[in-house]
Design a protein around this motif. Structure first.
Motif, short mmCIF file in Angstrom:
data_model
loop_
_atom_site.label_atom_id
_atom_site.label_comp_id
_atom_site.label_asym_id
_atom_site.label_seq_id
_atom_site.Cartn_x
_atom_site.Cartn_y
_atom_site.Cartn_z
N UNK A 81 -84.66 -8.38 -22.94
CA UNK A 81 -85.25 -7.77 -21.67
C UNK A 81 -85.44 -6.37 -21.80
N UNK A 82 -86.45 -5.85 -21.49
CA UNK A 82 -86.60 -4.35 -21.48
C UNK A 82 -86.63 -4.14 -19.72
N UNK A 83 -86.17 -2.89 -19.52
CA UNK A 83 -85.99 -2.48 -18.11
C UNK A 83 -86.70 -1.27 -18.08
N UNK A 84 -87.76 -1.23 -17.46
CA UNK A 84 -88.66 0.10 -17.52
C UNK A 84 -88.61 0.87 -16.08
N UNK A 85 -88.11 1.96 -16.07
CA UNK A 85 -88.02 2.92 -15.01
C UNK A 85 -88.85 3.92 -14.90
N UNK A 86 -89.77 3.95 -13.69
CA UNK A 86 -90.71 5.09 -13.71
C UNK A 86 -90.30 6.63 -13.23
N UNK A 87 -91.33 7.39 -12.77
CA UNK A 87 -91.10 8.68 -12.47
C UNK A 87 -90.26 8.92 -11.29
N UNK A 88 -89.20 9.87 -11.49
CA UNK A 88 -88.33 10.36 -10.48
C UNK A 88 -87.09 9.50 -10.35
N UNK A 89 -87.29 8.40 -11.10
CA UNK A 89 -85.57 7.53 -11.11
C UNK A 89 -84.72 8.09 -11.95
N UNK A 90 -84.73 9.16 -12.68
CA UNK A 90 -83.91 9.91 -13.23
C UNK A 90 -83.01 10.83 -12.41
N UNK A 91 -83.59 10.99 -11.17
CA UNK A 91 -82.92 11.63 -10.22
C UNK A 91 -82.19 10.95 -9.23
N UNK A 92 -82.03 9.59 -9.47
CA UNK A 92 -81.00 8.84 -8.45
C UNK A 92 -79.75 9.34 -8.50
N UNK A 93 -79.20 9.27 -7.12
CA UNK A 93 -77.93 9.86 -7.06
C UNK A 93 -77.86 11.13 -6.22
N UNK A 94 -79.23 11.82 -6.46
CA UNK A 94 -79.23 13.19 -5.66
C UNK A 94 -80.53 13.19 -4.91
N UNK A 95 -81.53 12.19 -5.37
CA UNK A 95 -83.13 11.98 -4.79
C UNK A 95 -82.72 11.14 -3.51
N UNK A 96 -83.05 11.76 -2.29
CA UNK A 96 -83.08 10.86 -1.06
C UNK A 96 -81.92 10.04 -1.16
#
Ligand code: DQA
Length: 145
Positions: free
Chosen positions: A3-18
């Protein structure tokens, strides 16, 4: 099963993003959670994130022969990307659409997904848990044959 999990834009900022909306877990922490679940289900996981529409499309185009299923959080592109929809139509890989937040409790433009009708199903509003629910759902659908 792969299974591939694809995460799109701004999800690299999870933890500090909103964090009040998306939680305090980083993307790496979410990945660890999902990796544990994948190991229990006997799934080989390929976890990716990109801020770029073309990179996400390249990753989708590369799925045949590499993955049996896809867990997709296309983030903002969910609501805008005809090109990602076209890539999903082209490869016809079974996928589950996941969102951390309940997109239906947010702005109206988030109520529309350009890919949801192609998905096995959509999970929204359960935070990182949604990835686990999506993985289990995908696993059971792929095991059904
Ligand atoms: C999101 C919801 C999208 O509307 C938003 O653009 C995101 C994240 C979610 O996981 O809740 O970036 O996909």
């Amino acid at each position: 099963m792969r299974v591939t999990v694809l995460n799109g834009p701004n999800l690299n900022l999870l933890g500090t993003r909103e964090p009040e909306r998306y939680g305090k877990a980083t993307l790496a922490e979410v990945e660890s959670l999902v990796q544990v679940e994948a190991a229990q289900l006997g799934i080989e996981l390929d976890w990716r994130q990109s801020n770029h529409e073309g990179a996400l499309i390249d990753a989708i185009q590369a799925l045949p022969g590499r993955a049996d299923g896809l867990l997709l959080n296309a983030a903002g592109y969910t609501h805008t990307s005809v090109a990602i929809r076209d890539a999903l139509l082209a490869v016809r890989i079974p996928f589950v659409e996941v969102h951390l937040s309940n997109v239906y409790a947010r702005e109206e433009f988030r109520h529309r997904s350009l890919m949801a009708d192609l998905a096995i199903g959509v999970i929204a509003g359960f935070g990182p848990q949604g990835y686990l629910l999506g993985l289990r759902a995908l696993h059971s659908r792929l095991s059904d044959g």
